[in-house]
Design an enzyme around this catalytic site. Structure first.
Site, PDB file in Angstrom:
ATOM      1  N   ASP A 151       0.836  -1.210   0.000  1.00  0.00           N
ATOM      2  CA  ASP A 151       0.000   0.000   0.000  1.00  0.00           C
ATOM      3  C   ASP A 151       0.868   1.256   0.000  1.00  0.00           C
ATOM      4  O   ASP A 151       1.982   1.254   0.528  1.00  0.00           O
ATOM      5  CB  ASP A 151      -0.918  -0.024   1.240  1.00  0.00           C
ATOM      6  CG  ASP A 151      -2.074   0.950   1.112  1.00  0.00           C
ATOM      7  OD1 ASP A 151      -2.405   1.343  -0.028  1.00  0.00           O
ATOM      8  OD2 ASP A 151      -2.636   1.325   2.157  1.00  0.00           O
ATOM      9  N   HIS A 176       2.099   3.337  -9.143  1.00  0.00           N
ATOM     10  CA  HIS A 176       1.894   1.907  -9.415  1.00  0.00           C
ATOM     11  C   HIS A 176       3.049   1.359 -10.248  1.00  0.00           C
ATOM     12  O   HIS A 176       3.537   0.259  -9.997  1.00  0.00           O
ATOM     13  CB  HIS A 176       0.560   1.668 -10.126  1.00  0.00           C
ATOM     14  CG  HIS A 176      -0.632   2.089  -9.323  1.00  0.00           C
ATOM     15  ND1 HIS A 176      -0.760   1.790  -7.984  1.00  0.00           N
ATOM     16  CD2 HIS A 176      -1.755   2.784  -9.641  1.00  0.00           C
ATOM     17  CE1 HIS A 176      -1.909   2.277  -7.532  1.00  0.00           C
ATOM     18  NE2 HIS A 176      -2.528   2.892  -8.519  1.00  0.00           N
ATOM     19  N   GLU A 232     -12.533  -4.646  -3.741  1.00  0.00           N
ATOM     20  CA  GLU A 232     -13.115  -3.308  -3.560  1.00  0.00           C
ATOM     21  C   GLU A 232     -12.400  -2.240  -4.391  1.00  0.00           C
ATOM     22  O   GLU A 232     -12.867  -1.095  -4.476  1.00  0.00           O
ATOM     23  CB  GLU A 232     -13.075  -2.910  -2.073  1.00  0.00           C
ATOM     24  CG  GLU A 232     -14.039  -3.693  -1.193  1.00  0.00           C
ATOM     25  CD  GLU A 232     -13.648  -5.159  -1.047  1.00  0.00           C
ATOM     26  OE1 GLU A 232     -14.471  -6.018  -1.397  1.00  0.00           O
ATOM     27  OE2 GLU A 232     -12.504  -5.453  -0.620  1.00  0.00           O
ATOM     28  N   LEU A 243      10.440 -20.976  -5.127  1.00  0.00           N
ATOM     29  CA  LEU A 243       9.524 -20.054  -4.426  1.00  0.00           C
ATOM     30  C   LEU A 243       8.188 -20.097  -5.143  1.00  0.00           C
ATOM     31  O   LEU A 243       8.145 -20.157  -6.374  1.00  0.00           O
ATOM     32  CB  LEU A 243      10.103 -18.625  -4.479  1.00  0.00           C
ATOM     33  CG  LEU A 243       9.201 -17.473  -4.000  1.00  0.00           C
ATOM     34  CD1 LEU A 243       9.066 -17.467  -2.478  1.00  0.00           C
ATOM     35  CD2 LEU A 243       9.756 -16.117  -4.443  1.00  0.00           C
TER      36      LEU A 243
HETATM   37  C1  IPE Z   1      -5.433  -2.743  -0.101  1.00  0.00           C
HETATM   38  O1  IPE Z   1      -5.117  -1.404  -0.293  1.00  0.00           O
HETATM   39  C2  IPE Z   1      -5.447  -3.458  -1.408  1.00  0.00           C
HETATM   40  C3  IPE Z   1      -4.171  -3.522  -2.124  1.00  0.00           C
HETATM   41  C4  IPE Z   1      -3.015  -3.110  -1.743  1.00  0.00           C
HETATM   42  C5  IPE Z   1      -4.268  -4.162  -3.393  1.00  0.00           C
HETATM   43  P1  IPE Z   1      -6.230  -0.274  -0.368  1.00  0.00           P
HETATM   44  O2  IPE Z   1      -5.504   1.013  -0.534  1.00  0.00           O
HETATM   45  O3  IPE Z   1      -7.234  -0.621  -1.395  1.00  0.00           O
HETATM   46  O4  IPE Z   1      -6.907  -0.391   1.070  1.00  0.00           O
HETATM   47  P2  IPE Z   1      -7.809   0.645   1.877  1.00  0.00           P
HETATM   48  O5  IPE Z   1      -8.903   1.093   0.967  1.00  0.00           O
HETATM   49  O6  IPE Z   1      -6.930   1.786   2.273  1.00  0.00           O
HETATM   50  O7  IPE Z   1      -8.275  -0.136   3.066  1.00  0.00           O
HETATM   51  C1  IPE Z   2      -1.690   0.197  -3.357  1.00  0.00           C
HETATM   52  O1  IPE Z   2      -1.424   1.549  -3.372  1.00  0.00           O
HETATM   53  C2  IPE Z   2      -1.910  -0.366  -4.731  1.00  0.00           C
HETATM   54  C3  IPE Z   2      -3.300  -0.741  -5.029  1.00  0.00           C
HETATM   55  C4  IPE Z   2      -4.305  -0.728  -4.215  1.00  0.00           C
HETATM   56  C5  IPE Z   2      -3.544  -1.178  -6.385  1.00  0.00           C
HETATM   57  P1  IPE Z   2      -2.599   2.613  -3.350  1.00  0.00           P
HETATM   58  O2  IPE Z   2      -2.986   2.908  -4.763  1.00  0.00           O
HETATM   59  O3  IPE Z   2      -3.699   2.173  -2.466  1.00  0.00           O
HETATM   60  O4  IPE Z   2      -1.868   3.861  -2.744  1.00  0.00           O
HETATM   61  P2  IPE Z   2      -2.459   4.881  -1.666  1.00  0.00           P
HETATM   62  O5  IPE Z   2      -2.880   4.063  -0.486  1.00  0.00           O
HETATM   63  O6  IPE Z   2      -3.609   5.579  -2.311  1.00  0.00           O
HETATM   64  O7  IPE Z   2      -1.316   5.785  -1.376  1.00  0.00           O
HETATM   65 MG    MG Z   3      -4.104   2.400  -0.502  1.00  0.00          MG
END
Ligand code: IPE
Ligand code: IPE
Ligand code: MG
Length: 257
Positions: free
Chosen positions: A26, A43, A73, A137
């Site tokens: 995240d 990303h 989600e 792995l």
């Molecule tokens: C969780 O991250 C899902 C992934 C990293 C793929 P999110 O950014 O979607 O989670 P929330 O919405 O902050 O809980």
């Molecule tokens: C996690 O990073 C990647 C995915 C959920 C695909 P985020 O895109 O949620 O990054 P933040 O949390 O908005 O910084």
């Molecule tokens: Mg996020």
């Protein structure tokens, strides 16, 4: 298929190096926003971090690495971001599969893939087949994955496999083979980058006794030294699985290094 030990049915073996590491990657969007770049740039950068972490896990003897790439989600995000993520997913599968095979890494996907484009579904099938015999792995990508979806689909498949099943006969042993990670032991170590302390519908069933590690580091900045901080922290956990410290102290020493 071998059924892996359940942490609730018996006490699993404890090792110094986690056998299975599960990561919520995240913070990509915030990494990019901090640099005044579009979220999607985060990303792309996040993908380089994945490569390094896969390589290091393989090197130090982690047997299973599972990463959350797209949650059930995440479809709620702006359509442009979702479509960028889909393109990146397809491109990275195409670009990485040979390297994974060369490094003896098998690739598995978990999640409801039926919602993805056919091109992605076909590439997933090809990648899984190409790396099916790799042993060093097992690298699992969770895509359109949700922990609740997983438990529900397992229950449905369990009922199809055992059509006369009575409520009283439903057991962990019957359900476990239908969970999407039935091929792996439960994660020993969970890592979430990006500062949030939540599970966000990741492996709900499988995280029952997993050690949970949270760091503020944003995913694109999570490098090998950050991974080792998580491993060092993990090594110092006392994994009691419901028992007392005195019981654990009385156990014969494990030969794990
Ligand atoms: C969780 O991250 C899902 C992934 C990293 C793929 P999110 O950014 O979607 O989670 P929330 O919405 O902050 O809980
Ligand atoms: C996690 O990073 C990647 C995915 C959920 C695909 P985020 O895109 O949620 O990054 P933040 O949390 O908005 O910084
Ligand atoms: Mg996020």
């Amino acid at each position: 298929m071998t059924q892996h030990q359940s942490s609730t049915l018996s006490v699993p073996e404890v090792r110094a190096v986690p056998r299975h590491v599960a990561i919520i990657m995240d913070g990509n969007g915030r990494w990019a926003s901090k640099r005044l770049m579009p979220r999607v740039a985060g990303h792309s950068e996040g993908l380089s971090a994945v490569r390094k972490i896969v390589e290091e896990c393989r090197r130090i003897g982690v047997e299973y690495l599972t990463v959350f790439a797209f949650s059930s989600e995440n479809w709620r995000r702006p359509p442009e971001e979702v479509s960028f993520l889909m393109k990146l997913f397809l491109k990275s599968l195409k670009g990485e599969v040979s390297r994974l095979a060369d490094n003896d890494i098998s690739l598995r996907l978990i999640g409801d893939l039926s919602r993805f484009d056919l091109a992605i579904q076909e590439m997933v099938k090809f990648s899984e087949e190409k790396t099916a015999n790799c042993k060093k792995l097992t690298f699992t990508i969770a895509a359109n994955y949700g922990g609740r979806w997983d438990i529900l689909q397992a229950m449905r498949r369990c009922l199809i496999a055992n059509p006369n099943l009575k409520a009283d006969d439903v057991t962990e042993e019957l359900l476990q083979p239908h969970l999407s990670m039935s091929y792996a032991p439960e994660p020993d170590l969970f890592i979430r980058t990006g500062g949030e302390q939540r599970v966000s519908n990741f492996l709900l069933w499988q995280l029952a006794y997993t050690e949970l590690y949270f760091t503020d580091i944003l995913w694109p900045d999570f490098d090998v030294s950050e991974l080792h901080k998580a491993f060092d922290w993990f090594r110092n956990r006392e994994r009691r699985f419901g028992r007392t410290s005195a019981q654990i102290a009385a156990e014969p020493m494990s030969d794990a290094v």
